[in-house]
Design a protein around this motif. Structure first.
Motif, PDB file in Angstrom:
ATOM      1  N   CYS A  56       0.805  -1.221   0.000  1.00 14.19           N
ATOM      2  CA  CYS A  56       0.000   0.000   0.000  1.00 14.19           C
ATOM      3  C   CYS A  56       0.839   1.273   0.000  1.00 14.19           C
ATOM      4  CB  CYS A  56      -0.920   0.021   1.220  1.00 14.19           C
ATOM      5  SG  CYS A  56      -2.218  -1.241   1.161  1.00 14.19           S
ATOM      6  N   LEU A  57       2.045   1.197   0.533  1.00 15.71           N
ATOM      7  CA  LEU A  57       2.916   2.371   0.587  1.00 15.71           C
ATOM      8  C   LEU A  57       4.275   1.971   0.041  1.00 15.71           C
ATOM      9  CD1 LEU A  57       3.116   5.375   1.597  1.00 15.71           C
ATOM     10  CD2 LEU A  57       4.253   4.448   3.606  1.00 15.71           C
ATOM     11  N   GLY A  58       4.628   2.529  -1.115  1.00 15.72           N
ATOM     12  CA  GLY A  58       5.887   2.156  -1.740  1.00 15.72           C
ATOM     13  C   GLY A  58       7.069   2.395  -0.829  1.00 15.72           C
ATOM     14  N   LYS A  59       7.871   1.379  -0.632  1.00 16.41           N
ATOM     15  CA  LYS A  59       8.991   1.477   0.293  1.00 16.41           C
ATOM     16  C   LYS A  59       9.994   2.524  -0.159  1.00 16.41           C
ATOM     17  CE  LYS A  59      12.539  -1.352   2.520  1.00 16.41           C
ATOM     18  NZ  LYS A  59      13.018  -2.718   2.778  1.00 16.41           N
ATOM     19  N   HIS A  60      10.188   2.653  -1.451  1.00 17.55           N
ATOM     20  CA  HIS A  60      11.213   3.561  -1.954  1.00 17.55           C
ATOM     21  C   HIS A  60      10.636   4.891  -2.427  1.00 17.55           C
ATOM     22  CE1 HIS A  60      14.147   0.374  -1.619  1.00 17.55           C
ATOM     23  NE2 HIS A  60      13.322  -0.429  -2.275  1.00 17.55           N
ATOM     24  N   SER A  61       9.339   4.931  -2.704  1.00 16.46           N
ATOM     25  CA  SER A  61       8.749   6.173  -3.206  1.00 16.46           C
ATOM     26  C   SER A  61       7.853   6.867  -2.192  1.00 16.46           C
ATOM     27  CB  SER A  61       7.919   5.886  -4.458  1.00 16.46           C
ATOM     28  OG  SER A  61       6.801   5.074  -4.123  1.00 16.46           O
ATOM     29  N   HIS A  62       7.389   6.142  -1.153  1.00 17.31           N
ATOM     30  CA  HIS A  62       6.432   6.676  -0.184  1.00 17.31           C
ATOM     31  C   HIS A  62       5.183   7.217  -0.863  1.00 17.31           C
ATOM     32  CE1 HIS A  62       9.055   7.163   3.664  1.00 17.31           C
ATOM     33  NE2 HIS A  62       9.229   6.007   3.070  1.00 17.31           N
ATOM     34  N   THR A  63       4.747   6.569  -1.935  1.00 14.76           N
ATOM     35  CA  THR A  63       3.492   6.929  -2.593  1.00 14.76           C
ATOM     36  C   THR A  63       2.511   5.779  -2.447  1.00 14.76           C
ATOM     37  OG1 THR A  63       4.274   6.076  -4.725  1.00 14.76           O
ATOM     38  CG2 THR A  63       4.642   8.416  -4.263  1.00 14.76           C
ATOM     39  N   ARG A  64       1.220   6.102  -2.577  1.00 14.52           N
ATOM     40  CA  ARG A  64       0.161   5.107  -2.426  1.00 14.52           C
ATOM     41  C   ARG A  64      -0.527   4.922  -3.774  1.00 14.52           C
ATOM     42  NH1 ARG A  64      -0.909   4.257   2.954  1.00 14.52           N
ATOM     43  NH2 ARG A  64       0.029   5.742   4.397  1.00 14.52           N
ATOM     44  N   PRO A  65      -0.341   3.775  -4.408  1.00 15.04           N
ATOM     45  CA  PRO A  65      -0.843   3.605  -5.773  1.00 15.04           C
ATOM     46  C   PRO A  65      -2.343   3.369  -5.876  1.00 15.04           C
ATOM     47  CG  PRO A  65       0.227   1.593  -5.037  1.00 15.04           C
ATOM     48  CD  PRO A  65       0.459   2.609  -3.958  1.00 15.04           C
ATOM     49  N   GLY A 411      20.647  10.759   1.241  1.00 19.22           N
ATOM     50  CA  GLY A 411      21.150   9.395   1.295  1.00 19.22           C
ATOM     51  C   GLY A 411      20.644   8.593   2.472  1.00 19.22           C
ATOM     52  N   ASP A 412      20.134   9.278   3.522  1.00 20.25           N
ATOM     53  CA  ASP A 412      19.583   8.547   4.662  1.00 20.25           C
ATOM     54  C   ASP A 412      18.262   7.908   4.265  1.00 20.25           C
ATOM     55  OD1 ASP A 412      21.691   9.324   6.132  1.00 20.25           O
ATOM     56  OD2 ASP A 412      20.594  10.659   7.487  1.00 20.25           O
ATOM     57  N   HIS A 413      18.074   6.638   4.647  1.00 24.10           N
ATOM     58  CA  HIS A 413      16.832   5.939   4.340  1.00 24.10           C
ATOM     59  C   HIS A 413      15.829   6.236   5.442  1.00 24.10           C
ATOM     60  CE1 HIS A 413      14.544   3.175   1.970  1.00 24.10           C
ATOM     61  NE2 HIS A 413      14.344   2.352   2.979  1.00 24.10           N
ATOM     62  N   VAL A 414      14.637   6.710   5.080  1.00 27.27           N
ATOM     63  CA  VAL A 414      13.691   7.172   6.088  1.00 27.27           C
ATOM     64  C   VAL A 414      12.509   6.223   6.263  1.00 27.27           C
ATOM     65  CG1 VAL A 414      14.313   9.585   5.739  1.00 27.27           C
ATOM     66  CG2 VAL A 414      12.439   8.611   4.423  1.00 27.27           C
ATOM     67  N   PHE A 415      12.522   5.082   5.612  1.00 22.08           N
ATOM     68  CA  PHE A 415      11.409   4.145   5.757  1.00 22.08           C
ATOM     69  C   PHE A 415      11.694   3.216   6.932  1.00 22.08           C
ATOM     70  CE2 PHE A 415       8.722   0.494   4.939  1.00 22.08           C
ATOM     71  CZ  PHE A 415       7.577   1.053   4.433  1.00 22.08           C
ATOM     72  N   LEU A 416      10.793   3.158   7.899  1.00 20.63           N
ATOM     73  CA  LEU A 416      10.985   2.296   9.066  1.00 20.63           C
ATOM     74  C   LEU A 416      10.644   0.863   8.674  1.00 20.63           C
ATOM     75  CD1 LEU A 416      11.633   2.091  12.072  1.00 20.63           C
ATOM     76  CD2 LEU A 416       9.222   2.479  12.553  1.00 20.63           C
TER      77      LEU A 416
END
Length: 421
Positions: A56-65, A411-416
């Motif tokens: 539901c929430l793209g890990k790399h894009s943080h968008t909801r398709p 460069g920091d990854h912000v997805f928990l």
């Protein structure tokens, strides 16, 4: 990627079969309208649109398709079962058959530290809530007129962030000792880490304001510049304005700044009916310098309030761009008379020198302004052969400033990661 996604969904299913709790968990409880999560009532449609699983929430894009999960394609989606509850997430099964999870915390919703704490603690600041701002006049100038040392500001990302937060609170920020051989983009992007996105206007991206004889724009002359907000003739005028004094050897020409929010706050307490008028009646503005092929025009009320909390949000006013001939065509005499009474009272406060912070900017001094709040102006100066007064100016939209304060480093990854749930 598909293999990892499948594994994550299988893991979620396992969490339901082993940890299913329906309507009984004190942290997350199903209700008729949705879910009570840590004391926050969520609607059914909100829970489905808050799912944080990788589908539901793209890990790399943080968008909801697939949003929104409500309406003709997803009628009446409801949260039906609650599964495992961990520190940051709660597993949920919905009536459309989806098994996922929603976040309980800022960390779960926005990512690991330091981003989670910034969202929790700095959101009201970057949204310019009046409760986070400090209004000022010329009689209490100590903090808003603090000159920050350039080398300290760019020594670390946290120092830059501290300066920018100071700027937001006061609507103005000063830096000294900037090398005058640095370009505007080198200062803002390379050194301060602000995105390379100067606002396009009728002026150059970096406008070098140097004395001219008989200019089409009085900003390039030597006469008095009344206090004003820049570019009022734009529908969405630039929010952030930068000034760098490159050289200043003329006699006179002191700059001054006025906090318009302080003026409006005082008027709310003394003449609230005037504030109502200034926020209700739009005024036309225009910029039509002869021979340039430019005709910019729009209308704005002088004062705008934020709708959710009623905060003072924006002031738009420039006496030498106001289109009074058009104003007389737009409104009947009674409306105009009411407006002029309110406006002249307001303008009198703006022009009161007791409210000004005044300073002759020296070479290497930098100012950043909230162009929706703080007026700037200039006193008359005398130009002589061999003297110079040179200022570089640029504009930027607010979101880029806010992004610099909130964001993690490039460069920091912000997805928990959710695998530990």
């Amino acid at each position: 990627m598909l293999g990892r996604l499948g594994a994550s969904l299988n893991a979620l299913s396992t969490r339901f079969s082993k940890n299913l709790q329906v309507r009984t968990n004190s942290t997350a409880q199903l209700t008729e309208s949705g879910m009570l999560l840590d004391g926050r009532q969520l609607l059914h449609v909100e829970t489905r649109n808050m799912c944080r699983c990788e589908k539901c929430l793209g890990k790399h894009s943080h968008t909801r398709p697939n949003l929104p999960f409500q309406g003709s394609n997803f009628p009446d989606v409801r949260a039906e079962e609650i599964g495992r509850v961990s520190d940051n997430f709660v597993s949920v099964r919905w009536s459309d058959g989806h098994e996922g999870l929603i976040a309980r915390t800022f960390r779960g919703d926005y990512g690991p530290e330091p981003l989670a704490s910034r969202v929790e603690n700095l959101t009201d600041i970057i949204r310019r809530r009046n409760s986070e701002q400090i209004f000022w006049t010329g009689s209490n100038p100590e903090e808003q007129t603090k000159f920050w040392d350039w080398n300290w500001v760019v020594e670390s990302s946290d120092n830059t962030r501290e300066f920018l937060i100071h700027y937001i609170r006061y609507g103005i920020g000063f830096i000294k000792n900037i090398p005058t051989d640095l370009s505007m983009e080198e200062i803002l992007h390379d050194k301060m880490g602000i995105v390379r996105a100067l606002r396009k206007t009728v002026f150059p991206d970096v406008d070098i304001v140097r004395y001219k004889n008989n200019p089409t724009n009085s900003g390039y002359g030597s006469g008095v510049l009344p206090g004003h907000i820049d570019l009022c003739y734009y529908n969405q005028l630039p929010h952030v304005q930068y000034f760098i004094s490159l050289e200043n050897t003329v006699d006179g020409g002191e700059s001054f700044w006025v906090d318009a929010f302080s003026v409006i706050k005082e008027m709310q307490e003394t003449v609230p009916e005037y504030v109502e008028v200034l926020s209700r009646i739009p005024v036309p503005y225009r910029y039509t310098p002869p021979g340039t092929g430019t005709f910019q025009t729009t209308i704005h009320p002088i004062v705008n309030f934020e709708k959710l909390h009623g905060d003072i949000y924006q002031v738009i006013e420039n006496p030498w761009n106001s289109d009074i001939p058009m104003f007389t065509r737009m409104y009947p005499e009674e409306t105009r008379s009411t407006w002029w009474e309110a406006y002249l009272h307001y303008r009198g406060l703006i022009e009161d020198p007791a409210r000004w912070y005044e300073r002759k900017l020296l070479g290497g001094e930098f100012v950043v302004l909230d162009n929706w709040r703080v007026y700037h102006g200039r006193k008359e100066f005398t130009w002589k052969e061999g003297q110079e007064r040179v200022v570089a100016t640029s504009y930027m939209d607010w979101n880029h400033m806010a992004s610099r304060i909130m964001s993690t480093e490039v460069g920091d990854h912000v997805f928990l990661e959710i695998d530990q749930h």
